[in-house]
Scaffold this active site. Structure first.
Site, PDB file in Angstrom:
ATOM      1  N   TYR A   1       0.947  -1.257  -0.067  1.00 31.77           N
ATOM      2  CA  TYR A   1       0.234   0.021  -0.040  1.00 31.77           C
ATOM      3  C   TYR A   1       0.848   1.179  -0.058  1.00 31.77           C
ATOM      4  O   TYR A   1       1.930   1.183   0.625  1.00 31.77           O
ATOM      5  CB  TYR A   1      -1.022  -0.169   1.313  1.00 31.77           C
ATOM      6  CG  TYR A   1      -1.606   1.411   1.531  1.00 31.77           C
ATOM      7  CD1 TYR A   1      -3.009   1.335   0.917  1.00 31.77           C
ATOM      8  CD2 TYR A   1      -1.038   2.566   1.925  1.00 31.77           C
ATOM      9  CE1 TYR A   1      -3.554   2.681   1.232  1.00 31.77           C
ATOM     10  CE2 TYR A   1      -1.722   3.467   2.229  1.00 31.77           C
ATOM     11  CZ  TYR A   1      -3.062   3.778   1.858  1.00 31.77           C
ATOM     12  OH  TYR A   1      -3.563   4.893   1.802  1.00 31.77           O
TER      13      TYR A   1
ATOM     14  N   GLU B   1      -4.000   7.236  -3.609  1.00 32.84           N
ATOM     15  CA  GLU B   1      -3.626   5.989  -3.168  1.00 32.84           C
ATOM     16  C   GLU B   1      -3.454   4.996  -4.156  1.00 32.84           C
ATOM     17  O   GLU B   1      -4.174   4.993  -5.116  1.00 32.84           O
ATOM     18  CB  GLU B   1      -4.963   5.758  -2.209  1.00 32.84           C
ATOM     19  CG  GLU B   1      -4.815   4.790  -0.983  1.00 32.84           C
ATOM     20  CD  GLU B   1      -6.090   4.570  -0.263  1.00 32.84           C
ATOM     21  OE1 GLU B   1      -6.367   5.153   0.902  1.00 32.84           O
ATOM     22  OE2 GLU B   1      -6.867   3.675  -0.799  1.00 32.84           O
TER      23      GLU B   1
END
Ligand code: GDP
Ligand code: MN
Length: 382
Positions: A101, A189
């Site tokens: 991530y 993101e």
């Protein structure tokens, strides 16, 4: 404003972040054509403003163009978290050896952007943050200097043990920061940031939220807004000049002034209720605003009780009263309403409301208590 994945990944690509080639499609035939152009295996992905599409069945792998067509047939029209899928992204399938991530958000407490990374990617980052917060790596950015090379490297080496990937990840973090800064984003993101079996990094998912206040200076981003993909209440509120945020309670509130709206929500909770929304009708109180506010609140099926809390200053109580009467003339409200108003033209407002069959109150505390009582108690979850 949320961007769709296919829009965000296009911006990512412009900044040099590695994303697999792909195109958006609105019909199964188009999806098949895109898959044929891309060649090889693809993934077909629902384009809605919601995370967790994978779990909801909105991400399907398709080895052949015919499979891509079949996948698009199943995904288009599907509902994910209340949103209908009208578009799919057809992307060349990546081979995945590892999912990480990488994201950037504004940390309000530090008043600065924070770059976050986690070696356990792919899944809900909120879940990791709740269960194992120590696994989330952070670098706070001083907005005067931007993300410095040593910060990006430190983060990347903690994320990956090996130098080739760490170097690539540090470069991606720098590019992501530029994307974030130059787009006026409040969030960017990559989840997952994938390592292929060949050791290359690729952004497989792309999420961007643009700060609404930045849109005036960025018409090219404003043009990406997908009104159909947004909450209809929030769209109507924006068009009517109201500040509205939907929450998950059952007491719908309509208040003038953001501070009073916050205080009203606190008081609702103090008396054991849960606000269904934040709604500030603002300083002026043209009846049209009140009509729009009531239409937005009553559209939300979880609202069981409505509360008006008006402190008349510039806002005139009689305007608000006229708005309530006009809004309910055609169709009766589906749930009970509690009206508290005080201040400018209060007497006139009470007269208007009472002659239309409404009760008016002046005490905020008593009105909030009553509105909470009128929302039937929900069984507590868990
Ligand atoms: P989200 O569920 O809405 O976050 O959608 P994602 O784009 O993140 O996809 C969910 C999951 O599907 C990913 O974590 C991957 O495991 C898988 N996935 C998505 N794209 C690909 C791909 O190109 N190849 C492979 N092998 N898996 C993929
Ligand atoms: Mn994802």
């Amino acid at each position: 404003m949320n961007l769709h994945e296919y829009q965000a990944r296009e911006i990512f690509a412009r900044y040099g972040i590695p994303v697999p080639p792909g195109e958006v499609a609105t019909t199964p035939a188009e999806a098949e054509a895109v898959a044929r152009r891309l060649g090889g295996r693809v993934v077909v992905k629902a384009q809605v403003h919601a995370g967790g599409r994978g779990k909801a069945g909105g991400v399907k792998r398709a080895p052949t163009p015919a499979d891509a067509r079949a996948a698009a047939e199943r995904i288009l029209g599907m509902t994910i978290k209340g949103l209908t899928v009208r578009r799919v992204l057809v992307s060349r399938a990546a081979e995945i050896a590892h999912e990480a991530y990488l994201g950037i958000v504004i940390d309000r407490r530090q008043q600065a952007p924070v770059v976050m990374a986690c070696a356990q990617g792919g899944i809900d980052i909120e879940e990791v943050a709740a269960r194992a917060p120590e696994r989330i790596l952070r670098e706070t950015v001083d907005p005067r200097y931007g993300l410095l090379p040593h910060q990006a490297s430190r983060l990347a080496y903690r994320l990956y043990g090996d130098a080739p990937r760490a170097r690539a990840a540090a470069e991606i973090a720098q590019k992501l920061y530029r994307t974030f800064l130059e787009s006026g984003a409040s969030l960017v993101e990559i989840n997952p940031l994938v390592t292929t079996p060949q050791g290359e990094l690729q952004a497989i998912d792309a999420k961007m939220v643009i700060d609404d206040n930045e849109l005036v200076r960025r018409p090219e981003l404003q043009a990406l807004r997908d009104v159909e993909g947004e909450d209809p209440g929030e769209v109507e509120a924006r068009e009517a000049g109201l500040s509205y945020i939907r929450l998950d309670g059952d007491v719908g509130c309509c208040v003038n002034g953001a501070g009073l709206a916050m205080a009203t929500m606190d008081l609702i909770q103090y008396y054991g209720g849960r606000p269904a929304n934040f709604l500030d009708i603002g300083g002026s109180s043209r009846p049209e605003k009140v009509i729009a506010a009531l239409s937005i609140i009553t559209r939300d099926p979880s609202v069981k009780s409505i509360l008006f809390n008006i402190f008349g200053g510039i806002t005139r109580c009689d305007d608000v009263a006229n708005g309530i009467v006009a809004a309910t003339r055609e169709s009766k409200l589906p749930v009970p309403i509690t009206i508290r108003l005080t201040g400018t033209n209060e007497d006139e407002a009470v007269r208007i409301l009472e002659s239309a069959g409404f009760a008016a109150m002046t005490d905020m505390d008593a009105a909030v208590r009553k509105a909470v009582e009128l929302a039937p108690a929900q069984p507590q979850a868990g």
